[in-house]
Design a protein around this motif. Structure first.
Motif, PDB file in Angstrom:
ATOM      1  N   UNK A 125       0.837  -1.204   0.000  1.00  0.00           N
ATOM      2  CA  UNK A 125       0.000   0.000   0.000  1.00  0.00           C
ATOM      3  C   UNK A 125       0.862   1.241   0.000  1.00  0.00           C
ATOM      4  N   UNK A 126       0.489   2.192  -0.834  1.00  0.00           N
ATOM      5  CA  UNK A 126       1.188   3.480  -0.852  1.00  0.00           C
ATOM      6  C   UNK A 126       0.484   4.413   0.125  1.00  0.00           C
ATOM      7  N   UNK A 127       1.243   5.119   0.992  1.00  0.00           N
ATOM      8  CA  UNK A 127       0.599   6.103   1.861  1.00  0.00           C
ATOM      9  C   UNK A 127      -0.206   7.106   1.036  1.00  0.00           C
ATOM     10  N   UNK A 128      -1.444   7.356   1.450  1.00  0.00           N
ATOM     11  CA  UNK A 128      -2.335   8.211   0.675  1.00  0.00           C
ATOM     12  C   UNK A 128      -1.725   9.579   0.428  1.00  0.00           C
ATOM     13  N   UNK A 129      -1.149  10.178   1.468  1.00  0.00           N
ATOM     14  CA  UNK A 129      -0.573  11.517   1.320  1.00  0.00           C
ATOM     15  C   UNK A 129       0.552  11.525   0.292  1.00  0.00           C
ATOM     16  N   UNK A 130       1.409  10.484   0.312  1.00  0.00           N
ATOM     17  CA  UNK A 130       2.504  10.405  -0.662  1.00  0.00           C
ATOM     18  C   UNK A 130       1.963  10.304  -2.078  1.00  0.00           C
ATOM     19  N   UNK A 131       0.936   9.467  -2.285  1.00  0.00           N
ATOM     20  CA  UNK A 131       0.351   9.330  -3.613  1.00  0.00           C
ATOM     21  C   UNK A 131      -0.253  10.630  -4.119  1.00  0.00           C
ATOM     22  N   UNK A 132      -1.008  11.328  -3.250  1.00  0.00           N
ATOM     23  CA  UNK A 132      -1.662  12.588  -3.648  1.00  0.00           C
ATOM     24  C   UNK A 132      -0.635  13.650  -3.978  1.00  0.00           C
ATOM     25  N   UNK A 133       0.364  13.833  -3.109  1.00  0.00           N
ATOM     26  CA  UNK A 133       1.372  14.874  -3.334  1.00  0.00           C
ATOM     27  C   UNK A 133       2.204  14.576  -4.568  1.00  0.00           C
ATOM     28  N   UNK A 134       2.491  13.301  -4.808  1.00  0.00           N
ATOM     29  CA  UNK A 134       3.276  12.943  -5.990  1.00  0.00           C
ATOM     30  C   UNK A 134       2.500  13.226  -7.268  1.00  0.00           C
ATOM     31  N   UNK A 135       1.219  12.869  -7.286  1.00  0.00           N
ATOM     32  CA  UNK A 135       0.384  13.141  -8.465  1.00  0.00           C
ATOM     33  C   UNK A 135       0.294  14.647  -8.733  1.00  0.00           C
TER      34      UNK A 135
END
Length: 317
Positions: A151-161
């Motif tokens: 699982x990717x941390x949600x915050x990391x995924x959002x900020x990266x996108x």
């Protein structure tokens, strides 16, 4: 407004210059003592990694910020016509806020510092967007790999996108899109409101064209610096995982968790806690000297920015 904005930095500079060498030495000596106590406490409160491993990881992490400062300086010199050494000092003066403030609010501090130096809010935003865009070139593969295995941390995924899509849209889509909007307004509308809108759109088009040109000119060296940054970040996590007494999945998992965790969280594992402690202590090593140097140079940068025309030429796409 200018006098009010410069009051704090002017006060700190003035107080520092009025001090004698003995007072300055006492203040710096006191900071070094407190810093040494903080390092000793960080090492003492955990037996997750040996002391020399923690120090080596801290040195590598500090090196990654040297490369970050170089990247930000290269962008600021080109886009804002600022001094590279002042911008590099600004980076080190503001990095502790990025860790201490949650949800990437440290970027607000960096924006305010760039705005004070260059006097142009829109150009400061462009510099930060481009800085994040080159980060995303290496963050996207990391996040993709983490997504495949766990699982990717949600915050990391959002900020990266966001870091990947927003700057890319500005740099590669923005100029052509705004040019098309201009052509449409000229062809189909002639009201006073449309003409006023046309002027504002033209200002925005010139801004994104300037951003695109900066990104293209600086792309080779910024890509190399970004690669070095993320190699250092990954090596820090590899050193900690390999030499840790705690079982942790792998370095990429630790890197992903460290990038999004808030330092005050009470749910961190021991190895994640020591990783966050290492980053904070490393950031504070150069912070006092760089902050004083930045504040001392700030007035000069503000004076220089008034004499520089930031408006890009009227490029035709």
């Amino acid at each position: 407004m200018t006098a009010r904005r410069g009051y704090l930095s002017g006060t700190i500079r003035g107080m520092w210059k009025k001090m004698g060498w003995s007072q300055r030495a006492a203040i710096l000596g006191g900071y070094i003592m407190l810093y040494a106590i903080a390092v000793a406490a960080m090492i003492a409160i955990t037996d997750v990694v040996p002391a020399y491993i923690a120090i080596s990881a801290g040195a590598l992490y500090l090196l990654s910020h040297v490369f970050r400062a170089m990247r930000l300086a290269a962008l600021s010199v080109d886009a804002l016509k600022l001094s590279g050494r002042t911008t590099a000092a600004m980076h080190f003066a503001t990095i502790p806020f990025a860790l201490l403030l949650p949800f990437k609010l440290g970027e607000v501090v960096r924006f305010f510092a760039l705005y004070k130096m260059g006097g142009k809010a829109s150009y400061a935003v462009i510099v930060l967007l481009l800085d994040r865009m080159f980060d995303s070139l290496f963050l996207v593969p990391i996040v993709a790999f983490l997504a495949l295995k766990s699982e990717v941390p949600l915050a990391l995924g959002v900020f990266t996108i966001l870091a990947a899509t927003v700057p890319l849209a500005v740099v590669f889509v923005g100029p052509r899109l705004l040019s098309e909007v201009q052509s449409y307004i000229v062809s189909n509308h002639a009201s006073p409101v449309s003409l006023r809108s046309l002027r504002k759109i033209d200002v925005a088009r010139r801004l994104v064209v300037h951003a695109a040109q900066v990104a293209r000119r600086q792309a080779p060296q910024l890509c190399v610096l970004s690669l070095l940054i993320w190699l250092c970040e990954l090596l820090v996590c590899m050193i900690l995982v390999i030499n840790s007494a705690e079982i942790f999945q792998d370095a990429l998992d630790l890197l992903g968790s460290r990038l999004v965790v808030f330092w005050a969280s009470d749910t961190m594992s021991p190895i994640l806690s020591i990783a966050v402690s290492i980053t904070l202590v490393s950031q504070l090593l150069l912070w006092p000297g760089m902050t004083l140097f930045f504040l001392d140079r700030l007035k000069h940068e503000q004076h220089q920015s008034r004499s520089v025309d930031h408006k890009p030429r009227n490029y035709v796409e």
